[in-house]
Write a protein that holds these residues in place. Structure first.
Motif, PDB file in Angstrom:
ATOM      1  N   UNK A  18       0.827  -1.208   0.000  1.00  7.42           N
ATOM      2  CA  UNK A  18       0.000   0.000   0.000  1.00  7.42           C
ATOM      3  C   UNK A  18       0.858   1.253   0.000  1.00  7.42           C
ATOM      4  N   UNK A  19       1.886   1.268   0.819  1.00  5.34           N
ATOM      5  CA  UNK A  19       2.778   2.430   0.863  1.00  5.34           C
ATOM      6  C   UNK A  19       3.518   2.619  -0.451  1.00  5.34           C
ATOM      7  N   UNK A  20       4.043   1.528  -1.009  1.00  2.00           N
ATOM      8  CA  UNK A  20       4.753   1.625  -2.282  1.00  2.00           C
ATOM      9  C   UNK A  20       3.815   2.085  -3.403  1.00  2.00           C
ATOM     10  N   UNK A  21       2.588   1.591  -3.407  1.00  2.00           N
ATOM     11  CA  UNK A  21       1.626   1.981  -4.435  1.00  2.00           C
ATOM     12  C   UNK A  21       1.298   3.470  -4.357  1.00  2.00           C
ATOM     13  N   UNK A  22       1.345   4.014  -3.140  1.00  2.00           N
ATOM     14  CA  UNK A  22       1.103   5.446  -2.968  1.00  2.00           C
ATOM     15  C   UNK A  22       2.358   6.278  -3.197  1.00  2.00           C
ATOM     16  N   UNK A  23       3.460   5.617  -3.506  1.00  2.00           N
ATOM     17  CA  UNK A  23       4.702   6.346  -3.758  1.00  2.00           C
ATOM     18  C   UNK A  23       5.428   6.755  -2.493  1.00  2.00           C
ATOM     19  N   UNK A  24       5.077   6.146  -1.370  1.00  2.00           N
ATOM     20  CA  UNK A  24       5.715   6.472  -0.097  1.00  2.00           C
ATOM     21  C   UNK A  24       6.818   5.463   0.173  1.00  2.00           C
TER      22      UNK A  24
END
Length: 79
Positions: A18-24
């Protein structure tokens, strides 16, 4: 630690993915209650998924990212 076995892998995939998908973030660290060698596969798979979403490598991702309004912090700043 996310736990062990399939349950731990699922929790890691959901949280980190989820974090990677949001670019975080740009680092993947899966922590399971198993031996460390079992952490490689989930990490590598998450990295592959994140890499496939890079705009530089995927025209569809580039189009989605271009259509997304960038975040604008509108909170009142007090000094």
């Amino acid at each position: 630690e996310a736990g062990e076995g399939e349950d731990g892998r699922m929790k890691s995939a959901i949280g980190i993915g989820t974090l990677l998908a949001d670019g975080v973030g740009d680092t993947v660290r899966v922590s399971l209650t198993e031996d460390p060698e079992f952490e490689y596969e989930p990490c590598n798979r998450l990295a592959e998924i994140a890499e496939s979403r890079l705009a530089a490598k995927n025209p569809e991702a580039a189009a989605r990212q271009a259509a997304t309004k960038p975040y604008d912090d509108t909170r009142d700043i007090t000094t």
